[in-house]
Design an enzyme around this catalytic site. Structure first.
Site, short mmCIF file in Angstrom:
data_model
loop_
_atom_site.label_atom_id
_atom_site.label_comp_id
_atom_site.label_asym_id
_atom_site.label_seq_id
_atom_site.Cartn_x
_atom_site.Cartn_y
_atom_site.Cartn_z
N LYS A 1 -44.87 7.29 -0.51
CA LYS A 1 -43.54 8.09 -0.01
C LYS A 1 -43.19 9.03 -1.28
O LYS A 1 -42.87 9.96 -1.21
CB LYS A 1 -42.53 7.39 0.56
CG LYS A 1 -42.53 6.76 1.81
CD LYS A 1 -42.74 7.64 2.89
CE LYS A 1 -41.31 8.25 3.24
NZ LYS A 1 -41.49 9.39 4.19
N LEU B 1 -36.39 7.37 14.30
CA LEU B 1 -35.41 8.28 14.03
C LEU B 1 -35.61 9.64 14.66
O LEU B 1 -34.76 10.25 14.89
CB LEU B 1 -35.63 8.55 12.39
CG LEU B 1 -34.96 9.76 11.52
CD1 LEU B 1 -33.30 9.59 11.83
CD2 LEU B 1 -35.20 9.63 10.19
N TYR C 1 -46.31 1.42 0.09
CA TYR C 1 -45.47 2.36 0.83
C TYR C 1 -44.58 3.23 0.21
O TYR C 1 -44.56 4.33 -0.03
CB TYR C 1 -44.59 1.48 1.95
CG TYR C 1 -43.21 2.16 2.43
CD1 TYR C 1 -43.52 3.30 3.48
CD2 TYR C 1 -42.07 2.11 2.04
CE1 TYR C 1 -42.55 3.75 4.06
CE2 TYR C 1 -40.79 2.78 2.46
CZ TYR C 1 -41.20 3.54 3.68
OH TYR C 1 -40.23 4.41 3.97
N ASP D 1 -50.56 14.87 15.65
CA ASP D 1 -50.83 13.64 14.41
C ASP D 1 -50.44 14.73 13.30
O ASP D 1 -51.59 15.57 13.24
CB ASP D 1 -52.14 13.26 14.89
CG ASP D 1 -52.37 12.05 13.78
OD1 ASP D 1 -51.86 12.27 12.31
OD2 ASP D 1 -52.76 11.06 13.81
N ILE D 2 -49.73 14.62 12.31
CA ILE D 2 -49.54 15.36 10.97
C ILE D 2 -50.73 15.19 10.38
O ILE D 2 -51.06 16.05 9.44
CB ILE D 2 -48.40 15.06 10.50
CG1 ILE D 2 -48.49 13.67 9.89
CG2 ILE D 2 -47.17 15.29 11.25
CD1 ILE D 2 -47.33 13.53 8.68
N GLY E 1 -40.93 7.95 17.03
CA GLY E 1 -40.18 7.06 16.10
C GLY E 1 -38.83 6.85 16.47
O GLY E 1 -38.02 7.68 16.96
N ALA F 1 -44.24 9.18 9.67
CA ALA F 1 -44.33 8.49 8.53
C ALA F 1 -45.11 7.25 8.93
O ALA F 1 -44.78 6.63 10.09
CB ALA F 1 -42.95 8.23 7.78
N TYR F 2 -45.75 6.57 7.91
CA TYR F 2 -46.11 5.34 7.87
C TYR F 2 -44.92 4.34 7.33
O TYR F 2 -44.74 4.70 6.14
CB TYR F 2 -47.64 5.17 7.33
CG TYR F 2 -48.06 3.75 7.54
CD1 TYR F 2 -49.37 3.80 8.51
CD2 TYR F 2 -47.92 2.55 6.89
CE1 TYR F 2 -49.81 2.67 8.56
CE2 TYR F 2 -48.40 1.35 7.08
CZ TYR F 2 -49.70 1.58 7.96
OH TYR F 2 -50.24 0.28 8.04
N THR F 3 -44.36 3.50 8.02
CA THR F 3 -43.20 2.91 7.60
C THR F 3 -43.32 1.28 7.64
O THR F 3 -42.41 0.64 7.23
CB THR F 3 -42.09 3.16 8.63
OG1 THR F 3 -42.24 2.78 10.05
CG2 THR F 3 -41.71 4.65 8.34
#
Length: 292
Positions: free
Chosen positions: A129, A13, A125, A36-37, A11, A60-62
Site C-alpha cells: 500500500k 467499501l 500489506y 480486474d485492475i 468490496g 485492493a488486496y486487503t
C-alpha cells in the site's frame, strides 16, 4: 451529473460508495469480475470508452495475513496496478481518488499520526500500500489519497461483524488489547467522498493526502467490549465475557503496528468535515443492523 468510474465496486467499501454516489452521479461501478485492475488493457479501455472525470479506486488486496504468503499478488494489486492507474489517470486527465492505510506506519509513540509522518510498514500489506501511494505521488498531481484504518460496514467481512456473529454463539471471547487505532465506518468514508466530489465539481480542489478516521482511539478489546455492552442483555446473544490478551498470545502471520491512530485534524480543517467519536458510529452500526 459528472461521470465517475468506481473500481472495486464489489468490496465492502465499494458497495457503500456505489450505493451513495449512484443517487446523484453518473457512475460506472465495476467489480473485480467486470474489470480486474491488473488487466491494464481492459482498464484503459473502460476509461477510454466511459470518459470519467473522476476515478475512485476501491480495489485492493486487503487480507493482511494472507498477503504474507501472497506477496506478488498483493504487490500486483496494491502497487503495480495503482502505478498503471495513476499513469492512465494523468494521460486521460482524470482526477484519482485512492485509499491507503494506517498500516504504512509503525509508530513508536502513542501520539496521533499526521500526514507527513515517516512511513515504516512492517508487513507485506502495508509495504504494498505504501508503494502504491508513492506511485500516485510520483506520476500525477490531481489526486486524493485517503488513509483509512480498521474499516467496517454492512457489506463484506470485518471485525465488528465477526464479533457480533460470535456473540450469538459464544459466551466468552479473547481479544487483543495492545494494538491501538480507530474503527472507521464505510458510511463515514463514503460521506467524505461525497463532500470531495461536491467541492471538486464546484471547482474547489484540495488535492493531496488526508488521514480519515473517527475522533478517539481504542484497542480491538475496547471495540469488542463496546459491542458486548450493547448486546449482552439481548435474547439472541450469548456473549457475557471478553478477556484481554496480548498480540503475542494471538497467533497471526503478519505483524501489526502497536499504535496506528491517524490524526484527522487536517481533513476536518481543509474540507470542513464534521467527524464524531468512533463510539458514535459503532453504536449506530449496531443499532441499524443488529437490533434483534
Amino acid at each position: 451529473m459528472s461521470r465517475i468510474l468506481l473500481l472495486g465496486a464489489g468490496g465492502q467499501l465499494g458497495q457503500e460508495i456505489n450505493k451513495d454516489l449512484s443517487k446523484n452521479h453518473d457512475i460506472l461501478s465495476l467489480t473485480k469480475k467486470e474489470c480486474d485492475i491488473t488487466n491494464y488493457s481492459l482498464l484503459e479501455e473502460k476509461i477510454k470508452l466511459f470518459k470519467p472525470k473522476v476515478i475512485i479506486n476501491a480495489a485492493a488486496y486487503t487480507n493482511v495475513d494472507d498477503a504474507e504468503n501472497n506477496e506478488s499478488l498483493a504487490d500486483n494489486i496494491n502497487h503495480l496496478a495503482v502505478n498503471k492507474l495513476a499513469r492512465l489517470s494523468k494521460d486521460y486527465k482524470v482526477v484519482l481518488i485512492h485509499f491507503s492505510t494506517d498500516y504504512i506506519f509503525n509508530h513508536k509513540i502513542n501520539e496521533p499520526i499526521s500526514e507527513d509522518e515517516k512511513e515504516d510498514p512492517i508487513n507485506v500489506y502495508g509495504l504494498t500500500k505504501y508503494l502504491g501511494e508513492k506511485s500516485i505521488i510520483r506520476n500525477m498531481q490531481n489526486f486524493y489519497i485517503l488513509r483509512i484504518s480498521w474499516v467496517y460496514g454492512k457489506y463484506g467481512k470485518n471485525f465488528p461483524k465477526t464479533i457480533l456473529k460470535l456473540a450469538k454463539n459464544k459466551k466468552e471471547l479473547n481479544i487483543v488489547d495492545d494494538q491501538i487505532g480507530s474503527p472507521t465506518p464505510t458510511s463515514l468514508i463514503s460521506s467524505v467522498i461525497n463532500k470531495l466530489l461536491v467541492l471538486h465539481f464546484k471547482g474547489e480542489n484540495y488535492f493531496g493526502i488526508y488521514n480519515l478516521s473517527p475522533n478517539g482511539s481504542c484497542s480491538w478489546y475496547e471495540i469488542g467490549n463496546f459491542i458486548l455492552g450493547h448486546v449482552k442483555d439481548k435474547k439472541n446473544f450469548k456473549l457475557k465475557t471478553i478477556n484481554k490478551i496480548s498480540s503475542k498470545e494471538f497467533k497471526s502471520l503478519a505483524k501489526r503496528p502497536k499504535y496506528s491512530y491517524l490524526d484527522n485534524s487536517k481533513i476536518k480543517k481543509v474540507l470542513n468535515v464534521n467527524i464524531h467519536n468512533w463510539k458514535y458510529y459503532l453504536k449506530d452500526f449496531i443499532e441499524s443492523n443488529y437490533e434483534n
